[in-house]
Design a protein around this motif. Structure first.
Motif, PDB file in Angstrom:
ATOM      1  N   GLY A  77      13.701  48.891 -40.984  1.00  0.00           N
ATOM      2  CA  GLY A  77      13.399  47.950 -42.162  1.00  0.00           C
ATOM      3  C   GLY A  77      14.025  47.577 -43.628  1.00  0.00           C
ATOM      4  O   GLY A  77      13.687  47.187 -44.060  1.00  0.00           O
ATOM      5  N   ALA A  78      15.102  48.253 -42.698  1.00  0.00           N
ATOM      6  CA  ALA A  78      15.927  47.997 -44.082  1.00  0.00           C
ATOM      7  C   ALA A  78      16.123  47.181 -44.804  1.00  0.00           C
ATOM      8  O   ALA A  78      16.521  46.026 -46.120  1.00  0.00           O
ATOM      9  CB  ALA A  78      17.261  48.912 -44.710  1.00  0.00           C
ATOM     10  N   ARG A  79      16.561  45.601 -44.207  1.00  0.00           N
ATOM     11  CA  ARG A  79      16.141  44.415 -44.090  1.00  0.00           C
ATOM     12  C   ARG A  79      15.733  43.895 -44.678  1.00  0.00           C
ATOM     13  O   ARG A  79      15.336  42.432 -45.739  1.00  0.00           O
ATOM     14  CB  ARG A  79      16.944  43.176 -43.085  1.00  0.00           C
ATOM     15  N   SER A  80      13.947  43.931 -44.870  1.00  0.00           N
ATOM     16  CA  SER A  80      13.307  43.469 -45.133  1.00  0.00           C
ATOM     17  C   SER A  80      12.960  42.888 -46.935  1.00  0.00           C
ATOM     18  O   SER A  80      13.624  44.349 -47.633  1.00  0.00           O
ATOM     19  CB  SER A  80      11.971  44.263 -45.043  1.00  0.00           C
ATOM     20  N   THR A  81      12.845  41.885 -47.575  1.00  0.00           N
ATOM     21  CA  THR A  81      12.717  41.119 -48.703  1.00  0.00           C
ATOM     22  C   THR A  81      11.502  41.315 -49.654  1.00  0.00           C
ATOM     23  O   THR A  81      11.724  41.632 -50.567  1.00  0.00           O
ATOM     24  CB  THR A  81      13.413  39.827 -49.105  1.00  0.00           C
ATOM     25  N   TYR A 141       6.578  45.586 -59.115  1.00  0.00           N
ATOM     26  CA  TYR A 141       5.186  45.556 -58.384  1.00  0.00           C
ATOM     27  C   TYR A 141       4.601  44.603 -57.959  1.00  0.00           C
ATOM     28  O   TYR A 141       3.870  44.262 -57.051  1.00  0.00           O
ATOM     29  CB  TYR A 141       4.108  45.681 -59.850  1.00  0.00           C
ATOM     30  N   ALA A 142       5.663  43.367 -58.479  1.00  0.00           N
ATOM     31  CA  ALA A 142       4.999  41.700 -57.417  1.00  0.00           C
ATOM     32  C   ALA A 142       5.832  42.232 -56.214  1.00  0.00           C
ATOM     33  O   ALA A 142       5.584  41.123 -55.201  1.00  0.00           O
ATOM     34  CB  ALA A 142       5.778  40.794 -57.973  1.00  0.00           C
ATOM     35  N   GLN A 143       6.654  43.357 -55.456  1.00  0.00           N
ATOM     36  CA  GLN A 143       7.328  43.677 -53.751  1.00  0.00           C
ATOM     37  C   GLN A 143       6.433  44.820 -53.483  1.00  0.00           C
ATOM     38  O   GLN A 143       6.537  45.339 -54.937  1.00  0.00           O
ATOM     39  CB  GLN A 143       8.703  43.605 -54.040  1.00  0.00           C
ATOM     40  N   ASP A 144       6.920  44.866 -52.830  1.00  0.00           N
ATOM     41  CA  ASP A 144       5.771  46.736 -51.845  1.00  0.00           C
ATOM     42  C   ASP A 144       7.614  47.759 -52.319  1.00  0.00           C
ATOM     43  O   ASP A 144       8.527  47.063 -52.478  1.00  0.00           O
ATOM     44  CB  ASP A 144       6.055  46.374 -50.564  1.00  0.00           C
ATOM     45  N   LEU A 145       7.267  48.576 -51.993  1.00  0.00           N
ATOM     46  CA  LEU A 145       9.092  49.483 -51.663  1.00  0.00           C
ATOM     47  C   LEU A 145       9.452  49.248 -50.649  1.00  0.00           C
ATOM     48  O   LEU A 145       8.927  48.747 -49.495  1.00  0.00           O
ATOM     49  CB  LEU A 145       7.699  50.419 -51.730  1.00  0.00           C
ATOM     50  N   GLN A 146      10.772  49.277 -51.150  1.00  0.00           N
ATOM     51  CA  GLN A 146      12.083  49.149 -50.084  1.00  0.00           C
ATOM     52  C   GLN A 146      11.733  50.816 -48.807  1.00  0.00           C
ATOM     53  O   GLN A 146      12.568  51.729 -48.682  1.00  0.00           O
ATOM     54  CB  GLN A 146      13.127  48.628 -50.413  1.00  0.00           C
ATOM     55  N   GLY A 162       7.364  43.127 -48.066  1.00  0.00           N
ATOM     56  CA  GLY A 162       6.682  44.245 -47.472  1.00  0.00           C
ATOM     57  C   GLY A 162       7.821  45.114 -46.864  1.00  0.00           C
ATOM     58  O   GLY A 162       8.552  45.396 -46.897  1.00  0.00           O
ATOM     59  N   VAL A 163       7.274  46.084 -45.384  1.00  0.00           N
ATOM     60  CA  VAL A 163       7.553  46.750 -44.372  1.00  0.00           C
ATOM     61  C   VAL A 163       8.195  46.098 -43.223  1.00  0.00           C
ATOM     62  O   VAL A 163       6.952  45.625 -42.638  1.00  0.00           O
ATOM     63  CB  VAL A 163       6.686  47.965 -44.675  1.00  0.00           C
ATOM     64  N   ARG A 164       9.394  46.401 -42.699  1.00  0.00           N
ATOM     65  CA  ARG A 164       9.694  45.584 -41.419  1.00  0.00           C
ATOM     66  C   ARG A 164       9.919  47.222 -40.599  1.00  0.00           C
ATOM     67  O   ARG A 164      10.919  47.444 -41.592  1.00  0.00           O
ATOM     68  CB  ARG A 164      10.621  44.806 -41.287  1.00  0.00           C
ATOM     69  N   GLY A 165       9.325  47.228 -39.157  1.00  0.00           N
ATOM     70  CA  GLY A 165      10.499  48.310 -38.160  1.00  0.00           C
ATOM     71  C   GLY A 165       9.754  49.339 -38.669  1.00  0.00           C
ATOM     72  O   GLY A 165      10.380  50.167 -37.424  1.00  0.00           O
ATOM     73  N   VAL A 166       8.441  49.177 -39.174  1.00  0.00           N
ATOM     74  CA  VAL A 166       7.948  50.568 -39.315  1.00  0.00           C
ATOM     75  C   VAL A 166       6.503  50.239 -39.454  1.00  0.00           C
ATOM     76  O   VAL A 166       6.119  49.310 -39.510  1.00  0.00           O
ATOM     77  CB  VAL A 166       8.036  51.811 -40.763  1.00  0.00           C
ATOM     78  N   ARG A 167       6.317  50.804 -38.287  1.00  0.00           N
ATOM     79  CA  ARG A 167       4.326  51.211 -38.533  1.00  0.00           C
ATOM     80  C   ARG A 167       3.767  52.288 -38.722  1.00  0.00           C
ATOM     81  O   ARG A 167       4.205  52.857 -39.218  1.00  0.00           O
ATOM     82  CB  ARG A 167       3.458  51.217 -36.923  1.00  0.00           C
TER      83      ARG A 167
END
Length: 717
Positions: free
Chosen positions: A118-122, A106-111, A124-129
């Motif tokens: 968006g899969a590369r994001s370590t 829970y220190a990181q967001d869902l993948q 938060g969320v990337r590539g998706v609005r």
């Protein structure tokens, strides 16, 4: 132990689901025609008329059946039924093309990823609005989070995928829109308690209803606590969500929303393959030493005014403001931090963000009927970021000396126009154009000997066209084809460092993509088989994919990796079988690969963080008026962990069982209770991977067999 190749034997449910999907059309032709909803519901088959499902996030609230894009609508009841209502990953497995991996951290967001974006994001969320009640949960640089979504007050979630998402700007893969319920009727109070494995506890309270004047309101609050499945993974999260709907004259309305999120979580970090095989519940070897953890707090307010100009035209104006703060302790060793240019092992960030959206919609009877919309999106984010050493003397996991002090500003200006042409009774053409411009600026206030001025600025812009053509084979069947251009800028975090020297990494370019898809959607309206099923083929070619360049000593730099290709197939079904059975099935085949080396020798390798095969099969049986029993099977093939494809998480299949009870126990009282067991067969598997982790701690363990149970009581005034 060597990594075993994925066996398709766990994916036997996929073959059954695919065979079922292929037979649906023929079955529907022989079944008597009875009006039905496009979505599977619990309504009896004898019901004469059912409402049309619209997609609110498509301008003009397009009918889902005729929408010329891949989309799924998941009702809030599906997210809430027999679930703890903590993680969105609990109930969105039935959406094809969407991957939501629970890191159990829970220190990181869902993948989260859509069609491989968006899969590369370590983090938060990337590539998706992401949008919550029309307010972006994605910042103008494309970085977003789901931590402020209150599942218990959701009415629905809409998932748009493919070229259509280009109409939303800085996102390549798709759009997730979350909508809080619109309250109706007299005051209703709900309270609930849920408990589960590893010390999970959730307490909730919700009030909703309408005043005599028609003003609707919903107020929801909850607290979730857990000891954590893994060592050093305890968490405490608090949510407060409020919505007020004020009706005005002439059908206009004003909607006010407010949200507060606060959480503290320990960070167990990733594991190496050897560590995971030895003990999947352990934390990394340095998590305790540095007491890795994160605290965050967020508040936001928003307002939307919907104005009906006349019978053919409407106007919507939204504005919002929010503040987010975060304090994170990392496990960066002391030695690298002694370098003058190092930013330290503690991140202290405060972010203010605001924006506005104006949308005009008009309908015109021209040579061909035309629906036209135009609008403007404005976003701005100001971030104050400090870095500190994570040690004082020989004591680790505490805040030390200042090592970073900067102010980052990101803003975006996006005008757009969209038109829907009814070319003929069965033919329609959707076109759209958006011009997206994103500006970055960083002002460095920490300049010392050996640490130069890292200030800098950068601008990126792109013209994003979209076109979709659809044809109704019959009132219950639609085929469509769409094509569009998308782009994804680097985030301010990815631009922060160069491999050498000072200043923003302005050499980092946005990822541009060209996407197309072919789709088919059918509504089934028989007595014994009702619902909606769909299929889509898609392909996306991207250039300047952003990947990790170097990662050492807690400092990561990024580069553009040339061209990539994502292609695949999606199948989805939401069905009512007879009166008492509901079926949800989804299958995604995704082939995502690098197409160019860019000097790193990765051409032909699979993009990390993505499974080639994902499948879900779920069934619910309402065996008595108050009782429901359900089963769900989730399966995935193996997932590569790095660009070189030298390490991978094995494939898996898991099964969940659930039992639910809901009944009116008194004239004004309703009781709902549930019990569920996840991972029934206690499969040891990896739930998510940390792509290209510099310490090769790529793997985050999924939970073994675990249980949850809860009760909810409602009083209707």
């Amino acid at each position: 132990m060597p990594i075993q190749a994925f066996s398709f034997s766990p994916l036997r449910p996929v073959a059954g689901a695919a065979a079922l999907l292929c037979a649906l059309s023929a079955a529907a032709q022989t079944a008597p025609a009875t009006p039905s909803t496009p979505e599977a519901t619990q309504a009896p088959a004898a019901e004469a008329t059912l409402p049309t499902v619209s997609v609110r996030s498509a301008v003009g609230t397009a009918d889902l059946l005729r929408l010329p894009a891949s989309a799924n609508v998941v009702e809030g009841s599906e997210l809430q039924d027999r679930q703890m209502q903590v993680n969105l990953s609990e109930a969105l497995g039935s959406v094809p093309g969407l991957t939501l991996n629970n890191r159990n951290n829970y220190a990181q967001d869902l993948q989260l990823s859509v069609r491989g974006y968006g899969a590369r994001s370590t983090f938060g969320v990337r590539g998706v609005r992401l949008y919550v009640d029309g307010i972006p949960a994605t910042m103008p640089d494309g970085q977003g989070q789901t931590s402020n979504v209150d599942i218990s007050s959701l009415e629905r979630v809409e998932v748009l995928r493919g070229p259509y998402s280009a109409l939303y700007g800085n996102a390549s893969g798709g759009v997730l829109s979350f909508y809080t319920e619109d309250p109706q009727g007299p005051l209703k109070l709900e309270t609930g308690v849920s408990v589960g494995s590893d010390g999970q506890q959730r307490y909730s309270l919700k009030a909703s209803g309408q005043t005599d004047g028609g003003m609707g309101y919903v107020l929801s609050t909850s607290r979730f606590m857990t000891d954590g499945y893994r060592e050093h993974s305890a968490a405490d999260r608090n949510l407060l969500n409020a919505k007020l709907v004020i009706p005005l004259a002439h059908g206009d309305k004003l909607t006010l929303v407010a949200n507060h999120t606060q959480g503290d979580a320990q960070d167990p970090q990733g594991l190496t393959m050897a560590q995971w095989q030895a003990d999947p519940r352990q934390a990394s070897s340095v998590a305790d030493q540095y007491n890795t953890r994160k605290s965050l707090e967020q508040q936001q307010l928003g307002a939307t005014y919907d104005l009906h100009i006349n019978a053919q035209q409407s106007l919507s104006l939204s504005a919002y403001y929010g503040h987010r703060s975060m304090l994170q302790y990392q496990s960066i060793p002391k030695a690298p931090q002694l370098s003058p240019g190092h930013a330290g092992g503690v991140i202290d960030m405060a972010r203010d963000y605001a924006g506005a959206r104006l949308v005009w919609v008009g309908e015109f009877d021209t040579i061909v009927p035309l629906q036209l919309s135009a609008g403007l999106d404005l976003q701005q984010m100001t971030e104050n970021r400090q870095g500190y050493e994570n040690f004082v003397g020989d004591t680790y996991g505490v805040r030390g000396q200042l090592r970073r002090d900067e102010k980052n500003k990101v803003s975006s200006t996006d005008p757009f126009v969209q038109a829907r042409w009814q070319l003929a009774p069965r033919w329609s053409l959707d076109t759209g154009l958006r011009y997206s411009r994103v500006r970055f600026r960083s002002d460095d206030y920490y300049i010392t000997p050996g640490n130069g001025d890292d200030s800098g600025s950068s601008r990126h812009s792109k013209l994003l066209p979209v076109a979709s053509l659809s044809y109704q084979l019959s009132p219950q069947q639609t085929v469509y084809a769409s094509v569009g251009r998308g782009f994804e800028t680097p985030s301010i975090t990815e631009m922060s460092y160069r491999n050498s020297g000072s200043g923003l990494n302005t050499d980092l370019r946005p990822t541009s993509s060209t996407q197309w898809e072919l789709g088919y959607r059918q509504q089934l309206r028989g007595d014994a088989l009702r619902g909606l099923w769909s299929a889509a083929l898609f392909q996306s070619h991207s250039s300047d994919e952003i990947v990790t360049d170097q990662s050492a000593g807690g400092r990561t730099t990024y580069r553009n990796a040339g061209k990539t290709r994502r292609q695949g197939l999606e199948l989805s079904a939401q069905l009512d079988l007879m009166r008492d059975w509901q079926l949800r099935a989804a299958y995604t085949w995704l082939d995502a690969r690098f197409r160019e080396d860019s000097g790193s020798g990765i051409a032909g390798q699979r993009l990390p963080g993505l499974a080639r095969h994902n499948a879900y099969l779920g069934a619910d049986w309402h065996f008595a008026p108050a009782w429901t029993v359900g089963m769900g099977v989730q399966a995935s093939s193996n997932v590569q962990a790095n660009d070189a494809n030298t390490q991978a998480a094995p494939g898996y299949a898991t099964t969940a069982l659930s039992l639910g009870y809901r009944a009116q126990i008194a004239p004004r009282w309703t009781l709902a209770a549930f019990a569920r067991v996840n991972n029934v067969f206690d499969k040891n598997y990896i739930g998510s991977v940390i792509v290209n982790d510099g310490n090769q701690r790529y793997f985050e363990s999924a939970m073994g067999r675990n249980w949850a149970s809860g009760v909810n009581v409602t009083y209707q005034f």
